[in-house]
Design a protein around this motif. Structure first.
Motif, PDB file in Angstrom:
ATOM      1  N   GLU A   1       2.868   4.087  -1.430  1.00 53.95           N
ATOM      2  CA  GLU A   1       2.866   4.713  -2.753  1.00 53.95           C
ATOM      3  C   GLU A   1       4.267   4.816  -3.346  1.00 53.95           C
ATOM      4  O   GLU A   1       4.446   4.706  -4.561  1.00 53.95           O
ATOM      5  CB  GLU A   1       2.214   6.101  -2.681  1.00 53.95           C
ATOM      6  CG  GLU A   1       0.728   6.070  -2.369  1.00 53.95           C
ATOM      7  CD  GLU A   1      -0.066   5.282  -3.398  1.00 53.95           C
ATOM      8  OE1 GLU A   1       0.285   5.324  -4.601  1.00 53.95           O
ATOM      9  OE2 GLU A   1      -1.040   4.608  -3.011  1.00 53.95           O
TER      10      GLU A   1
ATOM     11  N   GLU B   1       0.825  -1.209   0.000  1.00 56.35           N
ATOM     12  CA  GLU B   1       0.000   0.000   0.000  1.00 56.35           C
ATOM     13  C   GLU B   1       0.858   1.258   0.000  1.00 56.35           C
ATOM     14  O   GLU B   1       0.332   2.370  -0.075  1.00 56.35           O
ATOM     15  CB  GLU B   1      -0.921   0.007   1.234  1.00 56.35           C
ATOM     16  CG  GLU B   1      -1.940  -1.125   1.259  1.00 56.35           C
ATOM     17  CD  GLU B   1      -2.893  -1.080   0.073  1.00 56.35           C
ATOM     18  OE1 GLU B   1      -3.332   0.040  -0.282  1.00 56.35           O
ATOM     19  OE2 GLU B   1      -3.178  -2.145  -0.500  1.00 56.35           O
TER      20      GLU B   1
ATOM     21  N   LYS C   1       5.072   1.361  -4.633  1.00 52.00           N
ATOM     22  CA  LYS C   1       4.260   1.107  -5.823  1.00 52.00           C
ATOM     23  C   LYS C   1       4.873   1.771  -7.049  1.00 52.00           C
ATOM     24  O   LYS C   1       4.985   1.159  -8.120  1.00 52.00           O
ATOM     25  CB  LYS C   1       2.842   1.640  -5.618  1.00 52.00           C
ATOM     26  CG  LYS C   1       1.939   0.766  -4.773  1.00 52.00           C
ATOM     27  CD  LYS C   1       0.546   1.391  -4.728  1.00 52.00           C
ATOM     28  CE  LYS C   1      -0.409   0.558  -3.901  1.00 52.00           C
ATOM     29  NZ  LYS C   1      -1.761   1.173  -3.833  1.00 52.00           N
TER      30      LYS C   1
END
Length: 239
Positions: A119, A117, A122
């Motif tokens: 960012e 989760e 990611k």
């Protein structure tokens, strides 16, 4: 940095790029009777040898924790700086070999969950997966066939070097860093599991051995004693 304490209670620092060079030596001496041996694949050896060049600028000056509780290691180093360095290191390898860059990129990506989760993570994974896919299109069929094998080689050689660098030389099996206490996770044609053991303060035995012959490696390290940073070199034979 790899950070540990020695028997005298002093902090020992080992630069990541120096640790990676040990990984490369393990790969160079791989047993020739293994069909997956990387010895005849120079770009694989280069990837293993250079996989942690991202840490060169970060390890120039050891980063101290703000609470005064020692130095950041590669495990707890601030994420933003670490991810930026990872990207730069992969691009530097890519300038020499796209095949090696894919291996290094996949290696770093393996540290993180695809379901994260975070960012920042990611964005890092999305960027690297995109570059990997672009570079894979440039590979020959022979290179595509060895990619997974060579990623396993990188991971194993990295782990063996970490085993050498993170443990106190001569440590008993039960007191090893827990990551490696039950052996290494990679499987090979000659072994479902390889187990490391310190048989003395200057020798490590791998069973069964993936090596063609014993390898003597140097572990450059910095011993911190108050305000003094003392450069030392530990020699270890791996059999």
């Amino acid at each position: 940095m790899i950070v540990r304490e020695n028997n005298a209670g002093k902090t020992v620092l080992i630069r990541q790029h120096d640790h990676a060079a040990i990984s490369g030596e393990i790969a160079r001496h791989w047993r020739k009777d293994d069909s997956d041996s990387p010895v005849q694949r120079p770009e694989t050896i280069m990837a293993i040898d250079q996989h942690d060049r991202a840490w060169i600028p970060l390890d120039e000056v050891p980063k101290q924790k703000p609470d005064g509780e020692g130095f950041y290691s590669f495990i707890d180093y601030p994420l933003t700086d670490k991810l930026r360095a990872y990207q730069q290191g992969i691009m530097e390898v890519r300038e020499q070999s796209r095949y090696a860059a894919i291996l290094c990129s996949r290696h770093y990506c393996s540290f993180f969950s695809n379901h994260t989760e975070d960012e920042q993570i990611k964005a890092f994974l999305d960027r690297e997966h995109g570059l990997q896919q672009a570079d894979i299109q440039t590979l020959t069929s022979a290179e595509s066939a060895t990619l997974d094998i060579d990623q396993k080689m990188l991971s194993f050689c990295d782990d063996v070097s970490l085993y050498l660098c993170m443990n106190q030389p001569g440590v008993s099996k039960q007191n090893e860093v827990k990551w490696f206490r039950d052996g290494f996770g990679e499987k090979f044609s000659f072994a479902d599991k390889i187990i490391g053991e310190w048989v003395s303060s200057v020798e490590v035995k791998l069973t069964p051995s993936p090596l063609e012959s014993p390898v003597r490696v140097a572990i450059p390290q910095v011993v911190v004693d108050g305000d003094e940073f003392r450069e030392e070199k530990l020699w270890v034979t791996v059999t």
